[in-house]
Structure formats: C-alpha cells, structure tokens
Design a protein around this motif. Structure first.
Motif, PDB file in Angstrom:
ATOM      1  N   VAL A 161       1.008  -1.279  -0.040  1.00  0.00           N
ATOM      2  CA  VAL A 161      -0.091   0.045   0.014  1.00  0.00           C
ATOM      3  C   VAL A 161       0.867   1.115   0.229  1.00  0.00           C
ATOM      4  O   VAL A 161       2.047   1.440   0.994  1.00  0.00           O
ATOM      5  N   GLN A 162       0.539   2.147  -1.083  1.00  0.00           N
ATOM      6  CA  GLN A 162       1.307   3.488  -1.122  1.00  0.00           C
ATOM      7  C   GLN A 162       0.247   4.581  -1.004  1.00  0.00           C
ATOM      8  O   GLN A 162      -0.613   4.830  -1.619  1.00  0.00           O
ATOM      9  N   GLY A 163       0.492   5.245   0.138  1.00  0.00           N
ATOM     10  CA  GLY A 163      -0.433   6.705   0.166  1.00  0.00           C
ATOM     11  C   GLY A 163      -0.099   7.718  -0.935  1.00  0.00           C
ATOM     12  O   GLY A 163       0.878   7.886  -1.416  1.00  0.00           O
ATOM     13  N   ILE A 164      -1.352   8.194  -1.239  1.00  0.00           N
ATOM     14  CA  ILE A 164      -1.461   9.367  -2.296  1.00  0.00           C
ATOM     15  C   ILE A 164      -1.662  10.496  -1.538  1.00  0.00           C
ATOM     16  O   ILE A 164      -2.725  10.855  -1.062  1.00  0.00           O
ATOM     17  N   LYS A 165      -1.059  11.540  -1.545  1.00  0.00           N
ATOM     18  CA  LYS A 165      -1.064  13.027  -1.291  1.00  0.00           C
ATOM     19  C   LYS A 165      -1.146  14.066  -1.982  1.00  0.00           C
ATOM     20  O   LYS A 165      -0.594  13.906  -3.232  1.00  0.00           O
ATOM     21  N   MET A 175      -2.688   3.796  -3.298  1.00  0.00           N
ATOM     22  CA  MET A 175      -2.433   2.543  -4.581  1.00  0.00           C
ATOM     23  C   MET A 175      -2.304   1.453  -3.601  1.00  0.00           C
ATOM     24  O   MET A 175      -1.624   1.370  -2.916  1.00  0.00           O
ATOM     25  N   LEU A 176      -3.073   0.372  -4.269  1.00  0.00           N
ATOM     26  CA  LEU A 176      -3.049  -0.988  -3.635  1.00  0.00           C
ATOM     27  C   LEU A 176      -2.319  -1.890  -4.752  1.00  0.00           C
ATOM     28  O   LEU A 176      -2.954  -2.028  -5.884  1.00  0.00           O
ATOM     29  N   LEU A 177      -1.304  -2.405  -4.320  1.00  0.00           N
ATOM     30  CA  LEU A 177      -0.597  -3.384  -5.352  1.00  0.00           C
ATOM     31  C   LEU A 177      -0.649  -4.818  -4.578  1.00  0.00           C
ATOM     32  O   LEU A 177      -0.102  -5.121  -3.440  1.00  0.00           O
TER      33      LEU A 177
END
Length: 488
Positions: A161-165, A175-177
């Motif tokens: 999981v990578q947060g988007i700001k 973004m969920l990979l």
C-alpha cells in the motif's frame, strides 16, 4: 485545435485568452495553466479560423508565442500513468479516502471480477478483502511500507500500500498493489549475471585451488552441463557464479535452486510454475540454472527437468553441485540414469580445505575483514587463535571457518580474538596435547579427534566409510576403539 501559449506572468492574461475563444465560438474542451504557459484544447475548427485565432492571440499584451501541439502535457501525463498501470504485471487498485475504488488496471479487473457473483469489478475496497481485521492490515502495510499477507476474494496475496497525497500534503487516496506469493518467490531466485564478478571474489593461495580455477576458466565457455563436486562449504555455488559470469551467458539470468532445502512439491511449483504464475524455468530461458545438492532432488522432478531441458530452445545451461560424482549417486539410487547421462559432461572437483591448508590464513583474513566492515569493528586474531585455526582440519570447510570467526567476534574482548573464543569442538593444540607422546600415541590421538568430527557429520558407519575411503569394517572397529558411539 491544441495550442501551447507562452506568456509573461501578467494578471488576467488567461481571461483575455478565454474571452477571445468565446468571441470566435471556439468550444473549449480543456485548459491547463502553469507558470508562463497556457495549454488549450478546443473542438476542431477550420484552418482559416485557426489561423485567425492564432494571429489575434499574438496581439494580446503579454503573449510571447503560440504554437500547435499534438497533446496537452497534463493529458499526456495522465495517458502515460494509465498506460503504466496497465502494463504492470500485477493487479493495481486506486482507492479514495472513502474506500471507493476509483481505478483498477486490467489485471485487477480480470482477477477480481472473476470472483464476484455478477462477474463485475467491485466498487468498494471492503468487497476485495475477506479476512477479519483487513482494515488494520491495510493500514499496517501503508504505514510500514512492508507487504502483508491478506486474504482476498481471489485468494491469499501479498499487499503493498502506498498513500497518495495532494500538493498540500493532504492524504487523498492510496494505491494498492497485489502480489502473488509464488510469482515473487520464483522471481527472487533469479539474478543478473552482470552482477557477478567472475573469479575475483574467490580467496585462495594454494596451487590445488588455482588448478581448479584454471580449469573453471576453460569449461566456463563450453556450452554444456557442468557438475561441481565437493564437500559442503567448499564454495561450489560461488564457483558456479564465477563460471556463469565468464561464459557467453554472462548478461543473462543466473538462478540457484537448493534441492536439499526444499520440499518436492515446493520445488516443482517453483521450477515449472502454477496456475498463479510462471516458474523460474520460464523466467530464465537462456541463462544458467544451478541446482545445488542435486542428489536430493525427487525422482519425478528429475524426470521433468530432463524433459524440459530437452525441449528448451534456446536451452538454459544447467550447472549442478553434488557431494560426490554423479555416477556414485546413481549407483546409490539417488539420481536417475537419464539425468546423469545428460549432466555428466563437464566436472570440476573442489578439494576440501584440509587438502589445501595454505588457503586457511587468507580466508581467515578475508572473513575477518568482511565482518569488521559489516559490524563496524576493528578486531584482529591473537597468535594463539590464528595458530588454532591453522591446525584445525575444518570438516565444514570454508563455510565452517566463516561461521566460527563470526561467533568468535561476538565473544571477543579488547579488540582481539583469542583461541578460547573459537568454538572448534575436537580441535587440538599439538604442542600441548601431543607433547611427550610416542608416534603411535600421537597418531591415535589425532585419529580419535578426526573420526569424532566426521562421525558427527556422518553418523552412519557405512556413509562415513564411503566418505573417508576405507572399509565399513575398519570404521566400525575404530569407532568401538575410541568409544565414539557412546556419545551419539
């Protein structure tokens, strides 16, 4: 019509441009504004009208230049990002702060749609996960940036999981990979050959090992199977790395599979793939595939390896390592005749460390320097410690030497590794233990310690006899003589 307008930083210039477009009934589709630039996209206009608008734009105070473009920068960026998401080999989802799925690449749509009743892509993130506490797991992956195992409607997967700001640093989505575990595992077994530095990492001083390396340089470029024979810890895997890097396949992949460390079903899916992803045989089609401890490979996998190798075009090069010659393992019933016939072409015999004692000291210094750098220390060997290691016969070879030095460093004090810090069970101080003995007494004392070490490694008298090259009766008599079986 798509235009790029270069402007001065003048207040109200954008309004002037939009007003001109309205006066000429140019329907605006998209506008992008950045420092010193205005990008416009209107519905198609005839060429005379386009020319008129361009001329009038140049007359607006503050406009420096007008030219036509094929695509607006923002649109191009969006298109590139969308294309990148589509070519990602794994499912990717974009979610907003409300948990709604705002984007799904094709991999995600195909995967998750297939596991819904209506065969449609879920609209909510919560519809993807089936495990309890999924929200906590997702949050943990987002904060730690470490993948987590999580159950989804398509099965258990690894989630990143990578947060988007936004530009102000406010979180507006994530973004969920989703990664398939088998696919990751298969990919982790391959490495680029260009990262391997030939024979430079091999530390030696003896003529015996120098002869091995000379032969390695010769066989490295022979495009045929290679068998590296030697005891555990002699550096067979590193030697295989070196041979790969010296071959014409050096820019292809190098894959290591440890046949002793893996269960047969695990190895089968790793090699040949499963429903969820390819195996390393497919991932590495033209590089080198190295099987260490080949004698532990299950018979049915031996059959599949033989079949795949014969069908592969272009064929991957196979290297293997074994404790004894392939023919010996075939006679013992561990290897099938067809596989042995295929692989028994080129062979490198790596002598054990006890047969090349000149290599002990350079290896000692190499491992000490390596650990000093890793641990931020500046330790050295005392004279007694160095002498103890040089006298020891190292049944576990360089691997055992390296491990012994690491353990000793954990115990060392005052910047010096002492002989007492070295955990070498059965090691003798020749000056102390053998002093005053007759020759026969000294030989018996050494023989006892020598057999004690090997008997721990080969508790079967038949295996020990075969390893030491003597009869089973001889070994049984000596074990009874020194009462070694009472300690097992």
């Amino acid at each position: 019509m798509k235009l790029a307008i270069t402007t001065e930083n003048k207040l109200g210039i954008t309004d002037d441009v939009l007003s001109l477009l309205r006066n000429h009934q140019a329907d605006l589709i998209k506008v992008e504004v950045e420092d010193g630039k205005i990008y416009l996209h209107t519905r198609e206009l005839d060429k005379p009208t386009q020319g008129t608008i361009a001329s009038l734009l140049m007359k607006i105070p503050g406009i420096k230049w007008v030219n036509q473009i094929d695509v607006l920068p923002g649109v191009e960026t969006q298109s590139m990002l969308h294309s990148l998401m589509q070519v990602m080999p794994d499912p990717v989802l974009g979610v907003n702060t409300k948990g709604q799925i705002s984007f799904a690449n094709d991999k995600a749509r195909v995967l998750f749609s297939a596991h819904t009743e209506q065969q449609k892509m879920p609209q909510q993130m919560k519809q993807i996960f089936v495990s309890e506490g999924w929200q906590e797991k997702v949050n943990a992956a987002a904060t730690s940036h470490i993948p987590v195992n999580i159950k989804t409607i398509a099965g258990t997967m690894l989630l990143e999981v990578q947060g988007i700001k936004d530009q102000e640093g406010k979180m507006n989505g994530a973004m969920l990979l989703f990664r398939d575990y088998d696919k990751i595992r298969a990919s982790s077994y391959v490495m680029q050959g260009e990262e391997i530095d030939g024979l430079q990492r091999l530390v030696y001083q003896s003529d015996a090992f120098a002869q091995v390396l000379q032969k390695a340089k010769t066989v490295a470029n022979v495009d045929a199977p290679l068998n590296i024979v030697g005891e555990t810890g002699t550096g067979k895997t590193m030697l295989a790395h070196a041979c790969h890097s010296l071959s014409d396949r050096n820019n292809e992949l190098f894959t290591v599979v440890d046949c002793q460390a893996m269960k047969s079903d695990e190895m089968e899916s790793l090699l040949f793939g499963s429903a969820t992803g390819p195996g390393i045989w497919e991932l590495n089609q033209s590089g080198t595939l190295f099987f260490s401890h080949l004698e532990f490979m299950a018979p049915h996998i031996q059959d599949k390896v033989l079949q795949h190798y014969q069908q592969a075009k272009p064929a991957v090069r196979i290297m293997v390592s074994t404790a004894q010659k392939l023919s010996s393992h075939q006679q013992a019933g561990k290897l099938k005749a067809g596989l042995v016939l295929l692989l028994d072409v080129l062979r490198l015999d790596v002598p054990p460390l006890r047969d090349r004692p000149e290599d002990i000291e350079p290896l000692m210094q190499h491992f000490l320097h390596q650990f000093n750098e890793q641990l931020g220390q500046d330790l050295s060997f005392s004279l007694d410690a160095a002498a103890k290691m040089k006298r020891y016969y190292w049944p576990g070879n360089a691997g055992q030497l390296r491990h012994a030095i690491y353990k000793a460093m954990m115990l060392a004090k005052d910047g010096m590794i002492q002989a007492s810090d070295l955990d070498l069970e059965g090691a003798m101080s020749l000056e102390a233990d053998l002093e005053g003995m007759t020759l026969n007494e000294a030989v018996s004392e050494f023989e006892k310690h020598f057999l004690q070490h090997w008997y721990q490694k080969y508790p079967s008298t038949r295996k020990l006899a075969r390893q030491l090259g003597v009869s089973h009766t001889t070994i049984a008599q000596k074990i009874n003589k020194y009462q070694l079986n009472q300690n097992n």
